[in-house]
Scaffold this motif. Structure first.
Motif, short mmCIF file in Angstrom:
data_model
loop_
_atom_site.label_atom_id
_atom_site.label_comp_id
_atom_site.label_asym_id
_atom_site.label_seq_id
_atom_site.Cartn_x
_atom_site.Cartn_y
_atom_site.Cartn_z
N ASP A 44 0.83 -1.20 0.00
CA ASP A 44 0.00 0.00 0.00
C ASP A 44 0.87 1.25 0.00
N HIS A 45 0.39 2.29 -0.66
CA HIS A 45 1.08 3.57 -0.65
C HIS A 45 0.99 4.20 0.73
N LEU A 46 2.03 4.93 1.11
CA LEU A 46 2.07 5.59 2.42
C LEU A 46 2.02 7.10 2.21
N PRO A 47 0.84 7.72 2.35
CA PRO A 47 0.73 9.18 2.18
C PRO A 47 1.32 9.90 3.39
N GLY A 48 2.00 11.00 3.15
CA GLY A 48 2.58 11.78 4.25
C GLY A 48 3.94 11.31 4.70
N GLY A 126 -5.19 3.64 9.81
CA GLY A 126 -5.91 4.89 9.61
C GLY A 126 -5.36 6.01 10.46
N GLN A 127 -4.99 5.69 11.70
CA GLN A 127 -4.43 6.70 12.58
C GLN A 127 -3.06 7.14 12.10
N LEU A 128 -2.23 6.19 11.65
CA LEU A 128 -0.89 6.53 11.18
C LEU A 128 -0.95 7.40 9.92
N GLN A 129 -1.87 7.11 9.03
CA GLN A 129 -2.00 7.95 7.83
C GLN A 129 -2.32 9.38 8.22
N ALA A 130 -3.27 9.56 9.14
CA ALA A 130 -3.65 10.91 9.57
C ALA A 130 -2.47 11.61 10.23
N VAL A 144 -8.71 13.30 8.52
CA VAL A 144 -9.38 12.01 8.61
C VAL A 144 -8.90 11.21 7.40
N SER A 145 -8.13 10.16 7.63
CA SER A 145 -7.48 9.44 6.54
C SER A 145 -8.42 8.48 5.84
N GLU A 146 -7.96 7.97 4.68
CA GLU A 146 -8.76 7.04 3.90
C GLU A 146 -9.06 5.77 4.69
N SER A 147 -8.04 5.23 5.35
CA SER A 147 -8.24 3.98 6.08
C SER A 147 -9.27 4.14 7.18
N LYS A 148 -9.23 5.27 7.89
CA LYS A 148 -10.18 5.48 8.97
C LYS A 148 -11.59 5.63 8.43
#
Length: 1012
Positions: A44-48, A126-130, A144-148
């Motif tokens: 999976d891509h890691l945004p941020g 989801g928390q890590l993405q945010a 609010v990230s995509e996973s969340k």
């Protein structure tokens, strides 16, 4: 605004920087590194994620697709480092060639514990993405990230962001629908999709009386229930702005990015069914279907989604109003008050929501072409049965029973075409968009019945007595003594259509090994067209008035088998009684004796259709000298009709500089100009449509502003940074506030007027935030903000006189329509810019962490806590003109003005906002319990402090759970909202008596979802 010479210097400075940046982009001795950061195991891509060239100021954050670009990297061997909270950082050495371009991929593994790999759970991801998106942003932002969103979705977009720090919500029939950011009401915030501001959905006041002289609200807010969370990729709430964002956002900007087609074929099918405890009904449903794939060797992506839902939004609502009893303050500083009225409303509502979106993107060698298309429709079917107790009218003591029926359709659509490309020396992003909204209510019948003498207050003290103590004063004497009084037909149609053309151009900047960054310039043109039409024809059902009204009554008696009371000259209510036990059931614990009577609308609806179909009951067609029957003239159609065209021009220039490895500065200025046309109507209620005079009026409001902004981020240590922002933002007046219309009621005692001379409110904002981040700590932020707002727009009332006695206030003659002026002492209801500044300040704290380092099974715990405390101060203008007779010679009437302005909080601003959640993931199970607390806020502002209303502290518990099934791709889920069945309540300030109470109760949804 900036002085002309200063504006010229600012423009010149940024043109110079742009030229320097263009030159540096073409400089020799550097290369470009492009790449992507992925999760090592899931791919999976890691945004941020943050990628830097060690030993230099060069760095970049990955976008939502995990992609990064590093420019002006010195030729030769360089060490790259990729970091992502919750993952092990990776460093590697690459060889950069002069003028070349290097492709590099990073695969990061989750943090290990004593040599063992840690599994990142659904909620943890989801928390890590945010967290990572917030850390790498150049603004102060909550995400609010995509996973969340996708793993444990809230019911709509408003609810999804309501748990962020500093964000509270307003609700419609128990459903969160609009957001309040840092105490600023929804119309002071921007809502956008992919950077394109959405058209406002408007708001309509329904159930008004037959004499509709007042202005109906149509503000700039957006109803977020129109956006289903299943189509959203991420939501960002920007609390500080950079010059490339629309500055019409004192509170902040909510930007939603929609999902695109990932690699390979994917489909998502979801069905849920729900239960509403308030009505005991099970049968709510929601279905979502999406599919996506990529074609032409992955270059062309197509993503399609459709959704449909039906939901019961019934509620019991109780409200009360108060008036000061005297002008003398008590020892507590408040005037004594008396209850004016109490309303008991049984609200029956079914909401149906349909929508879909199609996103098509085509990948270019160094960019993409993308089309985003979204449509959503909310169809609300509402019936309201109300009992209105007039405690303040001692002479008549009326009890009114009313019914209204409405079927409203609200549409929201977005169509955008976006071109994005990296030319090497410059990147460009060009968008063309069309946004559309419509709030359409074709007809809303409103039937009113009245019992005279139903409230007995003679000889009883009403001063400072709460409504509950007045129940014994109710003397309802049955349907035989209650009569059909009036019928009105409210309708409205609000449309907004915007065309947007927007361009952003970014040139890399290289000023040496210790300074890097970019210069960005761009602009936007938006053509907005809005039209509002409203009508309130009404029928007075009594005999003994005009010839037409007598004819109406006689004809109804001849055509319908209903009893007529000749002594009252009306139709008794028992002709229309409704014996539905659900409608007559207990109402909020029967604190007011319950629902005494409700009507069956069937017979009245037939009467309405009959009278509307016969031209003799239309005064204009009948040529009556003294009209009655249906009052359906200009005053029932035009006071709130308008056309508004706004042309918005914006341009900006900004620089994004990294100075060394630890300091980043983003600064620039934005120019915004609005030129508009506003057409409305001036008129007085003449009652006779044949002689009604109407005067069209057109004005051309305009304004322009220069708005400087700067933000800085300093990395104190690897785990601590501090951010500061100074920005200037705007809040343009709502459309109905700017209207040039003037309308005067038939008694000449009330004048309703807009004010096209209003200017936008301007806010000067200071923000500071400390951020701690670590694989163990997660994310901890502590910040503060301070806003000084000038020219806030407020509603106020003046008393008009035949001479100009108040400086700055026109005489009554200025409001003359067709030679008719208001009566001496008439009330002018209008809007003004406050002469005094308003202030908003607050502190925010946010903690997000996952306990991955604890032994199994505790390593699946995810925690989040945020708290915001807000103070605000605003001056509410109220001017009270007093008249008295001067006793000394010469005897004369003297008018003097008492400025009764007062200071209070901004409307909808809560003192405290607290959100917390605890989630747990284990194997295929994922669950979360959430807690929401919103402290007291101002829900309504009256002319006097005693009429203000404040919400009571609100605390709600929600829960969600999901379990993957043994069948691949399948999961079942359960969402429960308002577990503690909390009611929305507000109270009056001086004696603490209620002003409003709404009971919605618990709702629950059980569903199944298949994902491939």
């Amino acid at each position: 605004m900036f002085p002309r010479n200063l504006r010229g210097r600012v423009i010149g400075m940024y043109l110079m920087l742009f030229v320097m940046a263009l030159g540096s982009a073409l400089a020799q001795g550097t290369g470009i590194i492009r790449g992507v950061v992925r999760d090592k195991s899931t791919k999976d891509h890691l945004p941020g994620a943050h990628v830097v060239v060690k030993g230099t100021s060069i760095g970049a954050a990955t976008n939502l697709d995990g992609v990064f670009v590093l420019r002006n990297v010195p030729a030769g061997p360089q060490t790259l480092a990729a970091t992502y909270i919750g993952y092990i950082s990776v460093s590697l050495t690459v060889q950069v060639t002069e003028g070349g371009e290097l492709q590099q991929e990073f695969s990061l593994a989750p943090t290990t514990l004593e040599g063992q790999e840690v599994v990142v759970t659904a909620q943890g991801q989801g928390q890590l993405q945010a967290i990572n998106q917030q850390l790498t942003s150049d603004k102060i932002v909550s995400v609010v990230s995509e996973s969340k969103i996708q793993e444990l979705p809230d019911f709509n977009a408003a609810q999804a962001i309501s748990r962020l720090p500093g964000v509270s919500t307003l609700s419609s029939s128990g459903e969160a629908n609009k957001v309040v950011i840092r105490g600023l009401a929804p119309q002071f915030n921007q809502v956008s999709i992919s950077g394109i501001s959405l058209a406002s959905t408007g708001s309509t006041q329904i159930g008004i009386t037959s004499l509709a002289g007042g202005q109906i609200s149509s503000d700039r807010s957006v109803d977020l229930t129109m956006v289903t969370p299943y189509m959203i990729k991420t939501i960002s709430v920007f609390k500080t702005l950079t010059p490339d964002l629309n500055a019409d956002a004192i509170g902040g900007v909510v930007n939603m990015e929609l999902r695109e087609a990932p690699d390979e074929f994917h489909t998502d099918l979801m069905w849920q069914s729900g239960y509403t405890n308030k009505t005991g009904q099970y049968g709510n449903y929601r279905t979502i279907l999406s599919a996506s794939d990529r074609f032409l060797d992955g270059a062309l992506g197509i993503y399609l989604l459709g959704n449909a839902e039906k939901y019961d939004r019934a509620s019991d609502n109780m409200n009360a109003s108060y008036n000061p009893f005297s002008s003398t303050n008590k020892s507590d500083g408040y005037k004594p008050v008396t209850v004016q009225s109490v309303g008991l409303t049984r609200h029956i509502e079914t909401r149906k929501r349909y929508g879909g979106n199609a996103i098509i993107d085509y990948a270019l060698p160094s960019g993409s072409i993308r089309s985003v298309n979204m449509f959503s429709r909310l169809a609300a079917n509402v019936q309201e049965y109300q009992t209105l107790l007039h405690f303040g009218d001692a002479a008549s003591g009326n009890i009114d029973f009313s019914f209204r029926d409405s079927q409203t359709k609200t549409d929201l659509a977005v169509n955008t075409l976006e071109f994005e490309n990296d030319f090497g020396f410059m990147s460009a992003n060009i968008k063309v968009a069309n946004t559309y909204s419509r709030n359409f209510l074709p007809s809303s019948p409103f039937f009113q019945f009245r019992q005279t003498g139903g409230i007995y207050t003679a000889g009883v003290s009403m001063v400072d007595v709460p409504p509950e103590n007045l129940v014994s004063r109710i003397a309802y004497s049955g349907a035989a003594n209650t009569y059909l009084n009036t019928v009105s037909l409210f309708s409205s149609d609000y449309k907004e259509n915007d065309q947007v053309y927007k361009g952003d151009f970014k040139v890399p900047l290289d000023l040496g090994s210790d300074i890097s960054g970019s210069v960005k310039v761009g602009g936007e043109f938006r053509h907005n067209f809005r039209r509002n039409t409203q009508a309130t024809p009404y029928l007075d059902l009594r005999r003994g008035g005009t010839a037409i009204s007598n004819a109406v009554m006689d004809s109804i008696r001849a055509h319908f088998p209903i009893y007529y009371d000749s002594s009252a000259a009306r139709f008794p209510a028992f002709n229309f009684s409704n014996m539905d036990k659900d409608l007559l059931a207990s109402f909020l614990g029967d604190r007011f004796g319950g629902i005494m009577w409700v009507n069956d609308p069937t017979m009245i609806s037939r009467i309405v259709e009959y009278t509307l179909s016969d031209p003799q009951f239309n005064a204009a067609e009948a040529g009556a000298i003294n009209p009655g029957g249906w009052y359906d003239g200009a005053f029932q159609h035009l006071p709130n009709n308008y056309k508004y065209i706004e042309k918005y021009y914006a341009g900006y220039a900004m620089a994004d500089l990294a100075i060394g490895p630890d300091l980043k500065i983003v600064g620039g200025a934005r120019f915004e100009q609005v030129r508009s046309l506003f057409e409305a109507f001036n008129l007085m209620d003449g009652r006779n449509p044949l002689t009604q005079n109407v005067y069209p009026v057109t004005v051309y409001p305009q304004n322009r502003y220069w708005l400087p902004m700067v933000q800085a981020k300093y990395q104190i240590t690897d785990w601590l940074d501090v951010r500061y922002a100074y920005t200037q933002t705007l809040a343009r007046p709502d459309y109905h506030q700017l209207s040039p219309h003037i309308s005067i009621t038939n008694d000449r005692l009330n004048v309703y007027a807009g004010n096209p001379r209003l200017v936008p409110a301007r806010s000067y904002n200071h923000d500071v935030q400390f951020t701690l981040h670590d694989n163990t700590l997660g994310l901890i932020t502590v910040g503060a903000f301070y806003k000084t707002i000038s020219d806030f727009t407020y509603f106020t009332t003046y008393l008009l006189h035949t001479t100009n006695v108040t400086p700055g206030l026109d005489s009554a003659g200025a409001y003359a329509i067709g030679g008719t002026t208001p009566s001496n002492g008439a009330r002018l209801n209008t809007y003004v810019n406050s002469p005094k500044d308003a202030f908003v300040k607050g502190v925010e704290a946010d903690i997000q962490m996952r306990l991955w380092y604890l032994p199994t099974p505790l390593d699946g715990i995810v925690l989040g806590i945020n708290y915001t405390h807000i103070w605000s101060s605003a001056t509410y203008p109220w001017r009270d003109d007093r008249t008295f007779l001067d006793p000394g010679p010469p005897r004369r009437v003297v008018v003097y003005t008492v400025d009764s302005s007062r200071t209070g909080r901004l409307i909808f601003q809560p003192n405290d906002v607290f959100n917390a959640y605890i989630g747990y993931d284990y194997g295929g199970f994922s669950g979360r319990v959430s807690f929401v607390f919103q402290g007291s806020s101002v829900s309504a502002i009256g002319n006097f402090a005693e009429q203000d209303a404040f919400t009571r502290d609100y605390f709600r518990i929600d829960a969600s759970a999901r379990q993957y099934l043994p069948i691949p791709g399948f999961q079942v889920f359960l969402d429960v909202n308002n577990l503690n069945a909390r009611r929305n309540q507000s109270a009056q300030s001086s004696i603490g008596a209620f002003t409003n109470e709404q009971n919605y109760g618990l709702t629950a949804n059980l569903g199944i979802r298949y994902t491939l």
